[in-house]
Design an enzyme around this catalytic site. Structure first.
Site, PDB file in Angstrom:
ATOM      1  N   CYS A   2       0.901  -1.173   0.056  1.00 56.31           N
ATOM      2  CA  CYS A   2       0.078   0.004  -0.069  1.00 56.31           C
ATOM      3  C   CYS A   2       0.780   1.131   0.102  1.00 56.31           C
ATOM      4  O   CYS A   2       1.839   1.352   0.838  1.00 56.31           O
ATOM      5  CB  CYS A   2      -1.126   0.159   1.246  1.00 56.31           C
ATOM      6  SG  CYS A   2      -2.141  -1.276   1.176  1.00 56.31           S
ATOM      7  N   ARG A  27       4.154  -0.416  -4.525  1.00 56.17           N
ATOM      8  CA  ARG A  27       3.797  -0.865  -3.084  1.00 56.17           C
ATOM      9  C   ARG A  27       2.772  -1.413  -2.932  1.00 56.17           C
ATOM     10  O   ARG A  27       2.255  -2.144  -1.991  1.00 56.17           O
ATOM     11  CB  ARG A  27       3.962   0.641  -2.196  1.00 56.17           C
ATOM     12  CG  ARG A  27       5.033   0.921  -2.248  1.00 56.17           C
ATOM     13  CD  ARG A  27       4.848   2.394  -1.325  1.00 56.17           C
ATOM     14  NE  ARG A  27       4.588   2.038  -0.049  1.00 56.17           N
ATOM     15  CZ  ARG A  27       5.709   1.859   0.978  1.00 56.17           C
ATOM     16  NH1 ARG A  27       6.791   2.181   0.703  1.00 56.17           N
ATOM     17  NH2 ARG A  27       5.477   1.646   2.116  1.00 56.17           N
ATOM     18  N   TRP A  74      -2.509  -2.765  -1.722  1.00 54.58           N
ATOM     19  CA  TRP A  74      -2.332  -4.278  -1.918  1.00 54.58           C
ATOM     20  C   TRP A  74      -3.051  -4.868  -0.898  1.00 54.58           C
ATOM     21  O   TRP A  74      -2.630  -4.726   0.577  1.00 54.58           O
ATOM     22  CB  TRP A  74      -0.848  -4.345  -1.767  1.00 54.58           C
ATOM     23  CG  TRP A  74      -0.127  -5.908  -1.886  1.00 54.58           C
ATOM     24  CD1 TRP A  74       0.283  -6.286  -3.054  1.00 54.58           C
ATOM     25  CD2 TRP A  74       0.172  -6.792  -0.866  1.00 54.58           C
ATOM     26  NE1 TRP A  74       0.924  -7.633  -2.901  1.00 54.58           N
ATOM     27  CE2 TRP A  74       0.788  -7.974  -1.603  1.00 54.58           C
ATOM     28  CE3 TRP A  74       0.169  -7.028   0.533  1.00 54.58           C
ATOM     29  CZ2 TRP A  74       1.302  -9.170  -1.055  1.00 54.58           C
ATOM     30  CZ3 TRP A  74       0.502  -7.931   1.304  1.00 54.58           C
ATOM     31  CH2 TRP A  74       1.062  -9.278   0.329  1.00 54.58           C
ATOM     32  N   ASN A 100      -2.244   2.986   5.432  1.00 52.60           N
ATOM     33  CA  ASN A 100      -1.012   1.801   5.149  1.00 52.60           C
ATOM     34  C   ASN A 100      -0.700   1.033   6.582  1.00 52.60           C
ATOM     35  O   ASN A 100      -0.448   1.861   7.395  1.00 52.60           O
ATOM     36  CB  ASN A 100       0.177   2.406   4.547  1.00 52.60           C
ATOM     37  CG  ASN A 100       1.042   1.375   4.342  1.00 52.60           C
ATOM     38  OD1 ASN A 100       1.122   0.087   4.199  1.00 52.60           O
ATOM     39  ND2 ASN A 100       2.622   1.717   4.211  1.00 52.60           N
ATOM     40  N   GLY A 101      -0.967  -0.119   6.288  1.00 55.63           N
ATOM     41  CA  GLY A 101      -0.501  -1.123   7.721  1.00 55.63           C
ATOM     42  C   GLY A 101      -1.839  -1.819   8.192  1.00 55.63           C
ATOM     43  O   GLY A 101      -2.657  -2.137   7.400  1.00 55.63           O
ATOM     44  N   GLU A 476      18.764 -17.620  -4.758  1.00 59.20           N
ATOM     45  CA  GLU A 476      18.207 -16.379  -5.226  1.00 59.20           C
ATOM     46  C   GLU A 476      17.803 -16.202  -7.057  1.00 59.20           C
ATOM     47  O   GLU A 476      16.838 -15.658  -7.092  1.00 59.20           O
ATOM     48  CB  GLU A 476      19.512 -15.129  -4.932  1.00 59.20           C
ATOM     49  CG  GLU A 476      19.254 -13.857  -5.659  1.00 59.20           C
ATOM     50  CD  GLU A 476      17.951 -13.052  -5.299  1.00 59.20           C
ATOM     51  OE1 GLU A 476      17.212 -13.511  -4.554  1.00 59.20           O
ATOM     52  OE2 GLU A 476      17.593 -12.136  -6.024  1.00 59.20           O
ATOM     53  N   LYS A 480      14.169 -15.219  -8.290  1.00 59.90           N
ATOM     54  CA  LYS A 480      13.914 -14.208  -9.220  1.00 59.90           C
ATOM     55  C   LYS A 480      13.010 -14.995 -10.421  1.00 59.90           C
ATOM     56  O   LYS A 480      12.146 -14.373 -10.956  1.00 59.90           O
ATOM     57  CB  LYS A 480      15.382 -13.904  -9.701  1.00 59.90           C
ATOM     58  CG  LYS A 480      15.784 -12.468 -10.203  1.00 59.90           C
ATOM     59  CD  LYS A 480      15.848 -11.424  -9.057  1.00 59.90           C
ATOM     60  CE  LYS A 480      14.939 -11.602  -8.165  1.00 59.90           C
ATOM     61  NZ  LYS A 480      15.300 -10.723  -6.658  1.00 59.90           N
ATOM     62  N   GLU A 483       9.572 -15.424  -9.402  1.00 59.98           N
ATOM     63  CA  GLU A 483       8.708 -13.996  -8.975  1.00 59.98           C
ATOM     64  C   GLU A 483       8.550 -13.456 -10.251  1.00 59.98           C
ATOM     65  O   GLU A 483       7.323 -12.949 -10.444  1.00 59.98           O
ATOM     66  CB  GLU A 483       9.728 -13.036  -8.427  1.00 59.98           C
ATOM     67  CG  GLU A 483      10.051 -13.173  -7.075  1.00 59.98           C
ATOM     68  CD  GLU A 483      11.085 -12.271  -6.339  1.00 59.98           C
ATOM     69  OE1 GLU A 483      10.731 -11.618  -5.177  1.00 59.98           O
ATOM     70  OE2 GLU A 483      12.180 -12.110  -6.872  1.00 59.98           O
ATOM     71  N   HIS A 499      19.696 -36.978  -3.421  1.00 57.92           N
ATOM     72  CA  HIS A 499      19.140 -37.519  -2.215  1.00 57.92           C
ATOM     73  C   HIS A 499      17.533 -37.260  -2.353  1.00 57.92           C
ATOM     74  O   HIS A 499      16.790 -36.813  -1.169  1.00 57.92           O
ATOM     75  CB  HIS A 499      19.766 -36.828  -0.929  1.00 57.92           C
ATOM     76  CG  HIS A 499      21.139 -37.053  -0.880  1.00 57.92           C
ATOM     77  ND1 HIS A 499      21.540 -38.184  -0.386  1.00 57.92           N
ATOM     78  CD2 HIS A 499      22.249 -36.396  -0.906  1.00 57.92           C
ATOM     79  CE1 HIS A 499      23.018 -38.231  -0.293  1.00 57.92           C
ATOM     80  NE2 HIS A 499      23.321 -36.954  -0.744  1.00 57.92           N
ATOM     81  N   LYS A 601       6.394  -4.532  -3.461  1.00 56.57           N
ATOM     82  CA  LYS A 601       8.001  -4.665  -3.068  1.00 56.57           C
ATOM     83  C   LYS A 601       8.158  -4.217  -1.441  1.00 56.57           C
ATOM     84  O   LYS A 601       9.305  -4.862  -0.967  1.00 56.57           O
ATOM     85  CB  LYS A 601       8.406  -3.236  -3.740  1.00 56.57           C
ATOM     86  CG  LYS A 601       9.820  -3.344  -3.708  1.00 56.57           C
ATOM     87  CD  LYS A 601      10.564  -2.528  -4.671  1.00 56.57           C
ATOM     88  CE  LYS A 601      11.980  -2.425  -4.813  1.00 56.57           C
ATOM     89  NZ  LYS A 601      12.487  -3.925  -5.180  1.00 56.57           N
TER      90      LYS A 601
END
Ligand code: G6P
Length: 606
Positions: A2, A27, A74, A100-101, A476, A480, A483, A499, A601
């Site tokens: 947000c 955001r 969001w 926001n929150g 990583e 990527k 995502e 294994h 993000k």
């Protein structure tokens, strides 16, 4: 997670508010809205979709007014619907807010308001505040007191901006555990979740701390403390980011632009003042035990740290995902925790900081966003200076953090007498060569990587593997890939393959191997064995290699050839190539690269 924005200006603000929303869209981007005071009353327009989609329907630019608030969402509480979008009116339409929150006690507050006849039109935690303020205004009779009294009743995390018919020249805003900054310009003032919103207009910024609130007019602002409502003076800082670095600069996506920023951002990471590196390095000496902590990409940065401290300092520094840290680690005051965060706002990382601080541990961080919450919460912070990273997935920020970690680990190695000062100093040249090599790889290999991606983007299942420090690089790189392409990419240690996961390998499974040059023979040989295991099951293999290495080239279905320089920093070159590979795969699939579905993000909720 947000983005909120508010502007008080001497001229109409709808276009500027729209621009700030676009700048904050990383955001959160499932719905957005705007509220403006247009001489007589406040009007609100909001809807579901990206900022551009909503603007096409709601035509924000046709709204009138010189004072307004806006929000890009969001979803956390309540689905993605028009009624759950912000801004939210109070029942009497005199107050409108964006938030926001998470207001954690909203159910209790809402139940109480419902008994008094208030109606709720959304499933959000946010709407409770707009009605709470209406109620408080009826009791207090003035907006500032009503605002503060309502805030006093909230629990949880919040950055809130509000406008009201009762004081139509003022934005009211408050912060607790969610970021809020003020931008100051001539005849125009801004309030926003972060500086990206208004960086194209002004660099003069004030960072609000928790439990501070602000009343902003077009040519004036007052900051006060919630506890005693006394006015305070805060420093205006000049943010060094500029408009150009915040823009796409001719690239088709921010992700590509930010991958190509890396030669420059690595050089910035090499110019971090020595005393800042030394201060953090000393903590690894002074404290009995240290940890590296991050989440998502920054967890993998932390994991790279574990290998670096082991290699250069002979020290085992466990890396822990921030979301697991509070339950896993019995922290005490003999410990030190080094955190990594691009945004400096990630909830999980902040909770891991809180756990360490409560136990009296020393804390430090490497953070990209100046003035962010994490930078203020730790004892010592290095600002990495990578410039704004707009694409939701992190590329340049992560690599810069690794370069800073490298410098810390080398210094710890010298302090522990594990390596000589000369060995550490020699790395300065290696880092310089490294930034040149990135430039070379990006310029020369992009076409090749793009071609490879177009041949493989139909592949749904990937294994990304490496050993030693190449293992976190594989993890990583797989993150990527997931995502931005939504394809299944599993990162695992190459030695772990046999294994269990080997059972999945057949001609439809593609494996991408990260591995050193032949000169690093033990790691090279053992990774080669895993490649052989895949080949023996008819699995397809893509691998990194140098031009000269005939042995491995014969085994690979597709080769990613990289320059044979600087063996120590080769893992980072491979990471950068993998970033490009993910980018071009997603491009081929026609996906929303800078704003992948379901992600945000800055994840400021737990
Ligand atoms: C979110 C993002 C990830 C990011 C993580 C940590 O989950 O989607 O891409 O790696 O947060 O973010 P930070 O800002 O703390 O580095």
């Amino acid at each position: 997670m947000c983005g909120i924005s508010a502007i008080a200006s001497h001229k109409p603000v709808s276009d500027q508010l729209l621009m700030t929303l676009q700048n904050l869209e990383y955001r959160g981007y499932d719905s957005c809205g705007m509220a403006l005071f247009d001489d007589e009353k406040i009007s609100v327009r909001k809807n579901v979709g990206s900022v551009d989609e909503v603007n096409a329907v709601e035509k924000f630019s046709t709204m009138n007014g010189t004072l307004g608030i806006a929000h890009t969402r969001w979803a956390t509480h309540g689905g993605v619907t028009q009624s759950n979008s912000h801004p939210h009116f109070s029942n009497d339409n005199n107050f409108v807010i964006v938030h926001n929150g998470i207001i954690s006690n909203y159910q209790q507050l809402q139940a109480n308001l419902v008994t008094k006849g208030y109606k709720f039109f959304s499933d959000t935690d946010t709407e409770v505040f707009s009605n709470l303020i209406q109620e408080e205004y009826e009791a207090a009779g003035d907006v500032e007191n009503a605002f503060c009294n309502a805030i006093d009743k909230l629990e949880g995390s919040f950055a809130i901006a509000m406008i009201t018919n009762y004081q139509p020249d003022t934005i009211f805003a408050v912060k607790k555990d969610s970021p809020l900054v003020i931008g100051i310009n001539d005849g125009v003032n801004y309030v926003s979740s972060d500086i990206n919103a208004f960086i194209s207009e002004t660099r003069d910024t004030i960072i609000l701390d928790d439990f501070e609130y602000v009343m902003v007019k077009k040519d004036d602002y007052k900051i006060k403390k919630l506890e005693n409502r006394n006015e305070i003076t805060k420093q205006v800082i000049q943010v060094q980011w500029d408009r150009q670095t915040a823009q796409m600069g001719g690239f088709s996506h921010y992700m590509l632009k930010e991958i190509f920023d890396q030669p420059h951002t690595v050089r910035s990471a090499l110019h971090i003042p020595r005393d800042q590196i030394n201060t953090i390095a000393q903590k690894f000496i002074d404290k009995e035990q240290s940890f590296c902590v991050g989440v998502g990409t920054t967890y993998y940065v932390a994991m790279v740290g574990t290998y670096l401290f082991s290699d250069y300092a002979g020290l085992y520094v466990p890396s822990i995902s921030a979301d697991e840290f509070p339950t896993l680690i019995p922290v005490n005051d003999k410990q030190h925790v080094l955190y990594f965060s691009q945004s400096g706002e990630t909830y999980d990382t902040r909770m891991a900081i809180r756990a360490a601080k409560n136990a009296g541990a020393a804390t430090s961080a490497v953070v990209n966003v100046v003035g962010s919450s994490i930078s203020q919460e730790v004892d010592d912070c290095i600002f990495q200076g990578s410039g704004p990273e707009i694409c939701v997935v992190s590329t340049k920020a992560a690599v810069s953090q690794m370069i800073i970690l490298w410098q810390i680990a080398l210094e710890v190695g010298v302090l522990r007498k594990h390596i000589s000062r000369k060995t550490a100093d020699e790395f300065q040249d290696k880092f310089q060569i490294f930034s040149d090599t990135i430039e070379q790889v990006l310029n020369e290999e992009s076409g090749f990587i793009r071609n490879l991606a177009s041949q493989t983007s139909h592949i749904n299942n990937w294994l990304f593997m490496g050993k030693g420090i190449y293992y976190p690089i594989a993890l990583e790189s797989a993150l990527k890939m997931k995502e931005v392409t939504y394809l299944h990419a599993e990162g695992l240690p190459a030695g772990f393959l046999k294994h269990g996961t080997l059972a999945m390998v057949d001609e439809n499974m593609y494996s991408l191997f990260f591995l050193p040059f032949k000169s690093d023979s033990d790691l090279y040989r053992s990774t080669l064995m895993s490649i052989e295991e895949v080949k023996a099951r008819n699995g397809k293999v893509i691998g990194f290699c140098s031009e000269e290495d005939e042995e491995i080239r014969k085994l690979l279905d597709h080769q990613l050839i990289i320059p044979a320089s600087n063996p120590e920093l080769t893992p980072l070159i491979q990471l950068i190539v993998a970033q490009l590979f993910s980018y071009y795969s997603a491009l081929n699939l026609g996906l929303n690269i800078d704003k992948p579905r379901n992600l945000a993000k800055s994840v400021t909720v737990g």
